[in-house]
Design an enzyme around this catalytic site. Structure first.
Site, mmCIF file in Angstrom:
data_model
loop_
_atom_site.group_PDB
_atom_site.id
_atom_site.type_symbol
_atom_site.label_atom_id
_atom_site.label_comp_id
_atom_site.label_asym_id
_atom_site.label_seq_id
_atom_site.Cartn_x
_atom_site.Cartn_y
_atom_site.Cartn_z
ATOM 1 N N HIS A 29 4.705 5.910 11.627
ATOM 2 C CA HIS A 29 4.206 5.800 10.250
ATOM 3 C C HIS A 29 3.166 6.800 9.982
ATOM 4 C CE1 HIS A 29 3.183 4.076 6.453
ATOM 5 N NE2 HIS A 29 2.927 2.618 6.940
ATOM 6 N N ARG B 210 0.652 -1.263 0.093
ATOM 7 C CA ARG B 210 -0.014 0.200 0.038
ATOM 8 C C ARG B 210 0.902 1.356 -0.039
ATOM 9 N NH1 ARG B 210 -2.628 -4.075 1.522
ATOM 10 N NH2 ARG B 210 -0.836 -4.687 2.527
ATOM 11 N N THR B 211 1.678 1.304 1.020
ATOM 12 C CA THR B 211 2.640 2.459 0.913
ATOM 13 C C THR B 211 3.364 2.992 -0.171
ATOM 14 O OG1 THR B 211 2.716 2.088 3.201
ATOM 15 C CG2 THR B 211 4.233 4.031 2.538
ATOM 16 N N LYS C 156 25.802 -5.157 -1.647
ATOM 17 C CA LYS C 156 27.144 -5.254 -1.566
ATOM 18 C C LYS C 156 27.657 -4.587 -0.453
ATOM 19 C CE LYS C 156 26.942 -4.281 -6.454
ATOM 20 N NZ LYS C 156 26.958 -3.153 -7.547
ATOM 21 N N ARG D 5 11.043 3.505 3.948
ATOM 22 C CA ARG D 5 10.733 2.397 4.710
ATOM 23 C C ARG D 5 11.826 1.581 5.302
ATOM 24 N NH1 ARG D 5 5.289 -1.439 4.577
ATOM 25 N NH2 ARG D 5 4.646 0.727 5.286
#
Ligand code: CP
Length: 311
Positions: A132, A54-55, A83, A104
């Protein structure tokens, strides 16, 4: 607003109210009924170090519906993170490539760390068990659309310890006079420091382990998933998995206007037989991520929605 959105403390109540009004005006554009290229030429970096549907997708939809564009970090396995590139160096890259970035990350505090490293605005798309805030904007919008106000009885259920959505939402709702009921087993209760903060700001808080007795007085029931990925020990997760489940048969004594929300994804907290009741608001809520994030992006880029879309 500060340039970055890390917690809801970065927005005043007046700014939140303005964003909710702007979001409503942007509904036709979010649905694709009109094309408003208000963010043409702007580029957003979607930097997701944890899974998201969703986000990530609603930020991308919001940008593209407004004529902007998006670059994605993509799968971590195909990025230079594998890496050994640090978060600092990775964010320095997006700082040069983009006009705004959403981050995120599994580590609490990562969004603030990235904001300190970057000149472009950083939007916290969820930092571990922290915050959030853009989810909170769409949650507030969903509640306002359903009830016309925010000073309501809101019952939050499930993983209140690790649940960043409820951390941000409880802070915001307390500022608008909501009564908050926190329902969780002791192992997943709302952290003491958050409850103390909320009480210090005058919030009316009830703590309980029992969902059923709290259903009849609720205006909003906010279910959350027990987040397996946050538990240090799987046995501890198994002790509380599936503890709260809402089914159609539980809804016989609820208020007619009561809405059930969930940030999603759900596992088994809400039975699918709830989906076609008038109380189910969680799919509309997920859609509202597009308008809420459109409003936020316009605000960040100084676009006056009233001028563009009318009063
Ligand atoms: N609500 C929410 O944050 O969903 P995603 O994890 O799919 O982005």
């Amino acid at each position: 607003m500060a340039d970055d959105l890390i917690t809801m403390d970065d927005l005043t109540n007046e700014q939140i109210e303005a964003l909710l009004k702007d979001a409503e005006k942007l509904l036709p554009a979010a649905k694709g009924d009109v094309y408003l290229p208000l963010l043409e030429g702007k580029l957003l970096g979607n930097m997701f170090f944890e899974p998201s549907t969703r986000t990530r997708m609603s930020f991308e939809t919001a940008m593209k519906r407004l004529g902007g564009n998006v670059v994605n970090l993509g799968a971590l396995a195909s990025s230079s993170v594998t890496k050994g590139e640090t978060l600092f160096d990775t964010m320095k890259m997006v700082d040069g490539y983009c006009d705004v970035a959403v981050l995120r990350h599994p580590r609490q505090g990562a969004a603030q760390y990235a904001a300190d490293a970057c000149d472009i605005p950083i939007l916290n798309g969820g930092d571990g068990a922290g915050h959030h805030p853009t989810q909170t904007l769409l949650d507030l919008f969903t509640i306002k659309q359903a009830h016309g106000k925010l000073n309501l009885n809101v019952v939050m259920v499930g993983d209140l310890r690790y649940g960043r959505t409820v951390h941000s939402l409880s802070h915001a709702l307390s500022r608008f006079g909501a009564n908050l009921t926190f329902i969780a087993p002791p192992a997943l209760s709302m952290p003491d420091e958050i409850i103390e903060d909320l009480k210090a700001s005058g919030a009316n808080i009830t703590v309980s382990e029992d969902l059923v007795s709290n259903l009849p007085s609720a205006d909003v029931i906010y279910m959350t998933r027990i987040q397996k990925e946050r538990f240090p020990d799987e046995d501890e997760y198994l002790k509380v998995a599936g503890i709260y489940k809402l089914s159609r048969k539980d809804l016989k004594d609820v208020k007619e206007s009561m809405i059930i929300m969930h940030p999603l994804p759900r596992v088994d907290e809400i039975h699918p037989n709830v989906d076609n009741t008038p109380h189910a608001a969680y799919f509309d809520q997920a859609f509202n991520g597009v308008v809420a994030r459109m409003a936020l992006l316009c605000f960040l880029f100084g676009v006056d929605i009233s001028k563009e879309v009318g009063k």
